[in-house]
Design an enzyme around this catalytic site. Structure first.
Site, PDB file in Angstrom:
ATOM      1  N   HIS A 179       0.834  -1.201   0.000  1.00 11.42           N
ATOM      2  CA  HIS A 179       0.000   0.000   0.000  1.00 11.42           C
ATOM      3  C   HIS A 179       0.870   1.252   0.000  1.00 11.42           C
ATOM      4  O   HIS A 179       1.907   1.303   0.658  1.00 11.42           O
ATOM      5  CB  HIS A 179      -0.896   0.039   1.235  1.00 11.42           C
ATOM      6  N   CYS A 253       0.471   1.879  -5.867  1.00 13.01           N
ATOM      7  CA  CYS A 253      -0.435   2.748  -6.610  1.00 13.01           C
ATOM      8  C   CYS A 253       0.160   4.134  -6.822  1.00 13.01           C
ATOM      9  O   CYS A 253       1.006   4.587  -6.061  1.00 13.01           O
ATOM     10  CB  CYS A 253      -1.744   2.917  -5.845  1.00 13.01           C
ATOM     11  N   ARG A 262      -0.313   2.397 -11.613  1.00 15.60           N
ATOM     12  CA  ARG A 262       0.702   1.746 -10.803  1.00 15.60           C
ATOM     13  C   ARG A 262       2.076   2.301 -11.154  1.00 15.60           C
ATOM     14  O   ARG A 262       2.295   2.819 -12.247  1.00 15.60           O
ATOM     15  CB  ARG A 262       0.705   0.235 -11.027  1.00 15.60           C
TER      16      ARG A 262
END
Length: 275
Positions: A179, A253, A262
């Site tokens: 993340h 991301c 991405r």
């Protein structure tokens, strides 16, 4: 004829009802606003706090299991979205990062001199944390778990290993996702990595050191080329490698607080030492 200034009861009742409706609407809006603020605070603060704490405990547990902490284990995990490729990764980079500029270096094509690179590691169980990723430039120390599921891996603040890609030290591509925002956000500062920065991956058996040499700042979320055994963007084919080697790929991301695109950082294996 009505006397001037006289307000009938019906008019007063309508005005009172109007005021109650306005006040009730205002209360509802305030309540909704407070709930939204609490949700934002939960996502941006509480999930990070909880995930970082859990990830650090897992790192410590792995080090106890392995016996002796590796050098640099006192480094704190620093904050680092939804990341997966195939949900994708990759992107644009500087001109010196294209495959046409020399492909993989020697350390990418060949195992490090004098090192017996592990080619037959036991496959970890799904969602099992089995390694520790360290990136000195980011002051990052985070567990690596098998798979890239949100509930089982990424939302715990871990970095996830893409199923079907190689394990650390093996020929091919050891590909990871993490993340960038919320839930520990281990890859929040991934864009700060520069060519020559080191990335270490520690397992029960060995410590593997990779050196960053290429960055793709943005590509489609479905650009699976960046995690193939010879990583190369399918969206921007000038970025990637042309020859087999020993690679690591970090994906997350981009831009921040979105999951539309991405990015990927690539490195090649430069050393390995048994624990």
């Amino acid at each position: 004829m009505r006397a001037p200034g006289v307000v009938h009861h019906g008019t007063r009742r309508r005005r009172a009802a109007y005021r109650r409706a306005v006040l009730s609407g205002a209360e509802v809006l305030v309540t909704v606003g407070v709930v939204l603020l609490l949700l934002v605070a939960h996502q941006l603060w509480w999930t990070n706090r909880q995930a970082r704490h859990g990830a650090e405990r897992k790192v410590q547990a792995l080090e106890r299991e392995w016996g002796t902490p590796a050098p640099g284990s006192d480094s704190g995990a620093e904050s680092g979205g939804d990341t997966g490729v195939g949900s994708g990764t990759g992107g644009t980079g500087g001109g010196d990062e294209g495959a046409g500029k020399g492909g993989a270096g020697r350390s990418g094509r060949d195992s490090p001199s004098g090192s017996a690179v592990n080619s037959s590691q036991k496959r970890p169980r799904w969602s099992q944390a089995y390694a520790v990723l360290r990136i000195p430039r980011l002051s990052l120390r985070v567990p690596v778990a098998e798979g890239v599921s949100k509930a089982g891996v990424l939302n715990k603040g871990y970095v996830g290993h893409y199923k079907g890609t190689q394990q650390p030290g093996q020929a091919g591509n050891f590909a990871l996702a993490g993340h960038r925002n919320t839930h520990g956000e281990p890859f929040r500062y991934l864009p700060r990595l520069r060519r020559g920065d080191t990335i270490t991956v520690e397992t029960k058996a060995a410590v593997y050191t990779y050196t960053v040499d290429r960055t793709l700042s943005q590509t489609s979320a479905r650009d699976v080329g960046v995690i193939r055994p010879v990583p190369r963007s399918l969206v921007r084919p000038s970025y990637g490698y042309t020859q087999p080697g020993y690679y690591i790929t970090l994906t997350t991301c981009t831009p921040e607080y979105t999951s539309r695109y991405r990015m990927a950082v690539w490195g090649t294996l430069t050393s390995m030492r048994p624990r």
